[in-house]
Write a protein that holds these residues in place. Structure first.
Motif, short mmCIF file in Angstrom:
data_model
loop_
_atom_site.label_atom_id
_atom_site.label_comp_id
_atom_site.label_asym_id
_atom_site.label_seq_id
_atom_site.Cartn_x
_atom_site.Cartn_y
_atom_site.Cartn_z
N VAL A 86 0.79 -1.22 0.00
CA VAL A 86 0.00 0.00 0.00
C VAL A 86 0.83 1.28 0.00
N ASP A 87 2.04 1.25 0.52
CA ASP A 87 2.87 2.44 0.58
C ASP A 87 4.31 1.99 0.77
N GLY A 88 5.24 2.88 0.52
CA GLY A 88 6.63 2.48 0.70
C GLY A 88 7.61 3.60 0.50
N ASP A 89 8.86 3.19 0.40
CA ASP A 89 9.95 4.14 0.25
C ASP A 89 9.99 4.73 -1.16
N ASP A 90 11.00 5.54 -1.43
CA ASP A 90 11.10 6.18 -2.75
C ASP A 90 11.21 5.16 -3.88
N SER A 91 11.89 4.04 -3.65
CA SER A 91 12.01 3.00 -4.68
C SER A 91 10.64 2.39 -4.98
N PHE A 92 9.84 2.22 -3.94
CA PHE A 92 8.49 1.71 -4.14
C PHE A 92 7.66 2.71 -4.95
N LYS A 93 7.76 3.98 -4.61
CA LYS A 93 7.01 5.01 -5.33
C LYS A 93 7.45 5.07 -6.80
N GLU A 94 8.72 4.82 -7.05
CA GLU A 94 9.23 4.76 -8.42
C GLU A 94 8.61 3.58 -9.17
N MET A 95 8.45 2.46 -8.46
CA MET A 95 7.85 1.27 -9.04
C MET A 95 6.40 1.54 -9.47
N LEU A 96 5.71 2.41 -8.75
CA LEU A 96 4.32 2.72 -9.07
C LEU A 96 4.14 3.36 -10.44
N LYS A 97 5.22 3.90 -10.99
CA LYS A 97 5.13 4.53 -12.31
C LYS A 97 4.74 3.54 -13.40
N VAL A 98 4.94 2.24 -13.13
CA VAL A 98 4.52 1.20 -14.08
C VAL A 98 3.01 1.25 -14.25
N ALA A 99 2.31 1.67 -13.20
CA ALA A 99 0.85 1.60 -13.18
C ALA A 99 0.20 2.90 -13.65
N GLN A 100 0.55 3.35 -14.83
CA GLN A 100 -0.09 4.55 -15.37
C GLN A 100 -1.51 4.24 -15.84
N ALA A 101 -1.80 2.99 -16.06
CA ALA A 101 -3.15 2.51 -16.36
C ALA A 101 -3.30 1.19 -15.61
N ILE A 102 -4.47 0.95 -15.06
CA ILE A 102 -4.68 -0.27 -14.30
C ILE A 102 -5.96 -0.95 -14.75
N PRO A 103 -6.10 -2.24 -14.55
CA PRO A 103 -5.10 -3.13 -13.94
C PRO A 103 -3.95 -3.43 -14.89
N ILE A 104 -2.79 -3.58 -14.31
CA ILE A 104 -1.62 -4.03 -15.05
C ILE A 104 -0.87 -5.02 -14.17
N THR A 105 -0.35 -6.05 -14.79
CA THR A 105 0.37 -7.10 -14.07
C THR A 105 1.73 -7.28 -14.71
N ILE A 106 2.76 -7.32 -13.87
CA ILE A 106 4.13 -7.52 -14.35
C ILE A 106 4.74 -8.74 -13.68
N PHE A 107 5.82 -9.22 -14.24
CA PHE A 107 6.47 -10.45 -13.80
C PHE A 107 7.93 -10.14 -13.48
N ILE A 108 8.32 -10.44 -12.23
CA ILE A 108 9.63 -10.05 -11.73
C ILE A 108 10.42 -11.29 -11.29
N GLY A 109 11.65 -11.40 -11.76
CA GLY A 109 12.53 -12.50 -11.37
C GLY A 109 13.13 -12.26 -9.99
N PRO A 110 13.85 -13.25 -9.46
CA PRO A 110 14.41 -13.13 -8.12
C PRO A 110 15.47 -12.04 -7.99
N ASP A 111 16.00 -11.57 -9.11
CA ASP A 111 16.99 -10.50 -9.09
C ASP A 111 16.36 -9.10 -9.18
N GLY A 112 15.02 -9.05 -9.21
CA GLY A 112 14.33 -7.77 -9.28
C GLY A 112 14.13 -7.24 -10.67
N GLU A 113 14.48 -8.00 -11.67
CA GLU A 113 14.34 -7.56 -13.06
C GLU A 113 12.99 -8.00 -13.63
N GLN A 114 12.33 -7.10 -14.35
CA GLN A 114 11.09 -7.46 -15.03
C GLN A 114 11.41 -8.42 -16.15
#
Length: 177
Positions: A113-141
């Motif tokens: 629901v909320d987080g640090d600056d890195s989390f807020k940066e991640m929210l930029k993916v969601a310019q339209a919703i719903p959207i689903t992304i897939f992330i590997g164990p290294d944090g890469e989409q």
């Protein structure tokens, strides 16, 4: 004019997903976020799984709410090496509404629901919703995101998950029935 803005917003997200989704250039492993139930979740938690599926949604989004029961059932059927989490983009101040939607849908997983600056940066993916992304164990989409409500959520997500797992050199999954 409003329809034109919506079209341009969706087109922008599609271009972002197309350009970053295939390149693996999205960095999602260094965030810390709070969860709807009062806990915390970080990029390190994603590293414990072969794949993390992140669904971005909002309490104001009818398609998001409509697909939530299917998402809840899908999350419960996943094997241990794959996790599905959600991010409620408007949860701040709407916590009770988000909880009601998730409870009604039967979703028992993690919702950020909320987080640090890195989390807020991640929210930029969601310019339209719903959207689903897939992330590997290294944090890469990995691969392309899925934008919009899916008529066959299970089929679309399972196909995308298995494609991502294949790119990671991992075995494909099937859902528990």
């Amino acid at each position: 004019m409003k329809n034109k803005r919506i079209f341009l917003a969706i087109l922008s997200v599609l271009l972002i997903v197309a350009l970053t989704g295939c390149s693996g250039s999205g960095e999602f492993g260094s965030f810390t976020a709070s969860t709807l139930d009062g806990g915390s979740f970080s990029g390190k938690d994603m590293g414990k799984k072969d794949l993390t599926v992140i669904n971005f949604w909002g309490t104001f989004c009818s398609p998001c709410i409509a697909e939530m029961p299917d998402l809840a059932a899908f999350e419960k059927a996943l094997p241990d090496n794959v996790q599905l989490i959600t991010v409620c983009v408007d949860a701040e101040g709407n916590e009770e509404t988000a909880k009601e939607i998730l409870n009604y849908a039967g979703y028992e997983g993690i919702t950020l629901v909320d987080g640090d600056d890195s989390f807020k940066e991640m929210l930029k993916v969601a310019q339209a919703i719903p959207i689903t992304i897939f992330i590997g164990p290294d944090g890469e989409q990995i691969g392309e995101g899925i934008l919009g409500m899916q008529q066959d959520l299970e089929g679309a997500y399972l196909s995308a998950i298995n494609s991502a797992l294949k790119k990671l050199g991992k075995a494909e999954i099937s859902l528990e029935k």
